[in-house]
Every structure is written in C-alpha cells, then in structure tokens.
Design a protein around this motif. Structure first.
Motif: not given
Length: 547
Positions: A272-300
């Motif tokens: 597709t031509e679409r992009t999506v932003t990382a989100a948890f399977v329950d529909g919520s999303a992290p409070e993104w921080s420059a100090d954490k990688t996406p994988r760290q956000e996922l682990a949290d």
C-alpha cells in the motif's frame, strides 16, 4: 511527683517488666502464605468446581513411582536413575514430594532442560536452518543462565526486547544481525533477531505470538478472518521494530513515499501507500520519548503486570508444559473460536504469576503442588476421557532429548567428556548417539498426540545404541545386575524395572518375567534372558511416555 516523672515511670512500666516477673514474649510474626500454595489452591478450587458441575470423578492420586518419574521428566528432562528413584520411594518423609521439587529446581539439569525447551519455542528455526544453528546454541546458553539465576520472566523478555543490536543489510539473501559495542549478552541474544532476519514484520509476528499469545501475522495481508485482529494492528505492532530497518521504515513492497529518516516509530504497510505509527494491540500508544527506542517503549508495556496478555500467555505456556495441553490450546490462537477451557482459572493464574513478580519457580511449585498435577494417568471414570478437563494426568510423549537422556539414565551410558562439554556450551557434534536421536525423533506434534514412526521404532528395536546397552558384553549396568552375587532372579528383575520405570514390578509382572529368565528364554541362557527383559522394558510404551 512532677508530671514529667510520672510520665517517665508510666512509659517504663509499659516497656520493661517488673522486677521478679517474666516478660511476656513478643508474638511471633505470622508467616506470609506461600504464594505457591495459593496458586495450587486456586487450581484445585477451579478444577473441583468444573468437575462437580460436569459430574466428573477425578482419577486417584499418583503413587510415588509415577510421581517421581513424572516430576523428573518435567523438571530436568530425564527420568530418575535407579538410585534416585529408590531413595525417593524408600523415604518416609511426609513432605518428600515438595522436597524433591525443591531439589530439582536448583539442580543444573533444570536450567539446561528449560533452556532447551524455551529455545525450541522461541527460536525453532535453529533446528532446521544450518546457518542459524550456532546462533541457536548461543541463545540457549543465555536462556540457561536466566533459568539458573531464576531471572523473572518479565526481566528476561525485557532484556530480549531491548538488547543493543544493529542489522547489516549488505547481503540481500540474508540480513545479518550483530551486537552493538561488542556486548556479550547481545552476542548471545542476537540469534533471536537473526532467525527473524531483523525484519520488523517477522519480529512483530514472533513477539506477539510468543509473549502475547496472539498470531497477529494472520492479519499481515488482510484483516484476520476469525479473530478480531486488523491489518493495521499487525503493522502498528511491527512498527516497534522498524528502527532495525536501515532504510528508515518501510519494508520491500511498500509503494508510497518514504517517511522521514528519523521517524523510528513509523512503518509502511506492505503493498500500500500508507504508513502507520507503532501502537499496542489494545489500541493504546506509548508516550513517545526521545530517550527511549521503540523497542524499549514496547518492553515498558509488554513485559509488565499491567499487560494481562503477557501474564496469561506465559502462565498458559507453563501449564501446557506440565499438563501436556494448554488452558487455551493451541497456546497462541486465543479467540472466539478457541476459548480457554477454564477462563476464570487462566485469568487468576496469570494474575497470580504477575503478583509473585513473574517468579518462574513459584509458578512451577504451584503447578506441581496442585492435586491435579499429582493425579494418576490411569483412567477410572468416563468423564476423565476429555484431556481438557484435567481430571487425570495426560500422557505425554517424550521429546527427543528427554528420550535420549532417559536412556542414558536407565542404561548408565557414559557420554565422552568432550561431548558433555560441547553440549554444555550449546553445541552438539553430529554423528554421535545424541545427535542421531535428536534428528530421528524430531516431531512437531503436541506432546499428547505423539506417534512413533516406523523408523523410530526400528531405531529403538534394532539400533546400535539400544543394542549395545542391552548387550551383556557391552553394558556395564546390565552386567552388574546380572553378575551381582547373592541376588535372586526376582531381585535382578525388580532392579531392571526400577531402572526403566522408577517403580517395582507388580506381582504379575514379577512372576512372568522371573519365570522367563529362570527358563533361560529363547536361547536357554539365563543371562541372555535377563538382557531380553531389559530390551523389552526399554521398548515398552511405559518407557516412551511421561504418564
């Protein structure tokens, strides 16, 4: 008397005993309830309620011989040696089952066995992909250290998800994953990422399946037809691993414009031509921080008590290990078409596991202390036929490693020192008895549905290993039993049963096999007849199953 002195005397009277009187002993603090006992109690209460509602009469309690073999196989991956079984059977201690479990949990074999089982689940590709074999061995060594240290399950998964790695994308046929800054732990974990080629979609599929119990990959190309997973949910979860893509986000097949290079938490939806932003399977999303990688956000979010999927999934997988079938089975396909057999028990089990700090040993103690785990596998009521009611212990086929290690324990076979050292370092040399067994008996079937193939049967009946171990001229153990001075034929037969089955023979078995040996068997040779008895026991269903 001044007021301040009166106050001092009053305090002294409270805090110190009067002369010539005995001080009242301080009440001993009440010990906190063992969390493993609480887990066992909730299992037994939930199953008892289910049995009563369905009119099921549970099986009898397993005898000591059945229990000792079962718990050895489940906890350290082999049946007990004759001396170990005899020590347990002869012990008069009322708490000997609990003591045995404690002993096995701290034995080296426990960490070795559970590391091998976990590696097979988390990194199955290493068993069939030669390029990944050494990665798999290193990963198993890392897992062994985690079980030896009793690292909490959430910490183990967190370390796996947040390890410092980079992907070398130079080879178009195979994406190599390498540790950052020469990190020793990352060097052992890297196999997990290499097995999934560092691809966000492959890693998202593996992590969701293993740690959430969800097969999100079924929604990779379209919404899941049977479960409430959407295509966007799959790619939103995969986006947590998008930082590993050297191109900056989209995967091959993405046809739209590239997102900004620094946008680490965005990924293109393939085709597709679409992009999506990382989100948890329950529909919520992290409070993104420059100090954490996406994988760290996922682990949290993922490896925590606040995530109910993680605790239930890990508890369900452990249940499947000990009972042969999960409360939700298959363990990674929950949904309306695959509801748990005991939903309330699964929820409470996950809550209890999280409540004890994801301590794997506490969960294991609770499972094996339950009345359900200690039921016999012998059926005594029609209601026990359904394996998902857990009214008797399910019979489980031995894994290839369990079978070989149980044969080693039963026959006294001595693996050369260099072979043992290689195994401890996570490497198995080909063309030796162990590797031949692991290759011949490899199976993808669930433990409760194991079938023996013709080639496997022939290997057990006519293979060199079994032939040597039932040959009086080559087997030290068999020769020692046959030549033991002062032993009667009954004692020799009884010791073979204890060696093979961790139990003495029944009166009928003892009479039948003793009579055969006394007659000299087919060749009119008592010692050869004794070897025949050992061969029969090693090829019997009782030896090949955990029951």
């Amino acid at each position: 008397m001044p007021a301040h002195l009166r106050a001092a005397v009053f305090v002294a009277a409270l805090c110190f005993p009067r002369a010539g009187s005995a001080a009242e002993p301080a009440p001993a603090p009440r010990p906190a309830r063992d969390p493993a006992d609480a887990i066992a109690a909730l299992i037994d209460a939930q199953l008892a309620k289910d049995w009563e509602a369905r009119g099921i009469v549970p099986a009898d309690r397993a005898d000591d011989g059945e229990f000792v073999r079962r718990v050895y196989l489940d906890l350290i991956g082999r049946a007990p040696k004759a001396a170990e079984a005899r020590e347990f059977l002869d012990s008069p201690a009322p708490d000997k089952r609990a003591r045995l479990v404690e002993h096995l949990l701290t034995a080296p074999g426990h960490a070795n066995h559970f590391a091998a089982v976990t590696r097979a689940q988390w990194l199955p590709q290493a068993a069939t992909n030669f390029q990944l074999a050494q990665f798999g061995n290193q990963f198993e060594v890392w897992l062994r250290d985690r079980y030896r240290e009793n690292t909490p399950a959430d910490e183990t998964v967190r370390r796996l998800l947040t390890v410092g790695i980079a992907v070398n994308n130079q080879n178009p046929r195979f994406r190599f994953v390498q540790p950052v800054s020469g990190n020793a732990e990352a060097a052992m974990i890297v196999g997990f990422y290499s097995a999934n080629e560092g691809k966000p979609e492959a890693l998202g599929a593996a992590v969701s399946r293993l740690f959430l119990g969800m097969k999100l990959e079924c929604a990779q190309c379209h919404d899941h037809p049977f479960a409430p997973y959407t295509r966007d949910q799959f790619w939103q979860f995969a986006a947590f691993f998008g930082e590993l893509n050297p191109l900056g986000g989209p995967r091959p097949g993405f046809v739209g414009p590239l997102p900004p290079q620094g946008d680490r938490n965005t990924i293109g939806v393939m085709g597709t031509e679409r992009t999506v932003t990382a989100a948890f399977v329950d529909g919520s999303a992290p409070e993104w921080s420059a100090d954490k990688t996406p994988r760290q956000e996922l682990a949290d979010w993922l490896a925590t008590a606040k995530n109910p999927y993680f605790a239930k999934n890990m508890a369900n997988r452990m249940w499947a290990h000990f009972f042969g079938i999960g409360l939700t089975d298959p363990v990674d396909e929950p949904g309306e078409n695959n509801p748990p057999s005991h939903p309330e028990l699964l929820k409470e089990l996950g809550r209890a596991f999280a409540g004890c700090g994801f301590d794997t040993r506490v969960l294991i103690r609770g499972l094996v202390r339950s009345k359900a785990y200690q039921l016999t596998s012998k059926m005594s009521h029609p209601g026990q036929a359904d394996p998902r009611r857990f009214a008797r212990m399910n019979m489980k086929g031995l894994s290839p490693a369990q079978l070989f290690d149980t044969l080693v324990a039963a026959t006294g076979f001595r693996e050369p020192a260099f072979m043992r050292a290689q195994q401890n370092n996570g490497f198995v040399q080909p063309n030796n008895p162990r590797s031949e067994f692991l290759a011949q008996f490899a199976s993808s079937e669930r433990a409760t549905e194991t079938n023996t193939t013709i080639l496997q049967s022939l290997m057990l009946m006519n293979g060199k290993f079994i032939g040597d171990q039932t040959d009086l001229a080559k087997s030290e153990l068999l020769a020692a039993i046959a030549d033991r001075p002062g032993w009667s034929t009954e004692q020799r037969v009884s010791n073979l049963f204890l060696t093979a089955f961790s139990r003495p023979p029944t009166p009928a078995e003892l009479e039948r096999f003793t009579s055969y040996v006394e007659r000299g068997g087919a060749k009119n040779d008592k010692q050869q007849a004794l070897a025949d008895v050992f061969w029969v026991l090693l090829n019997s269903p009782e030896f090949l199953f955990n029951h």
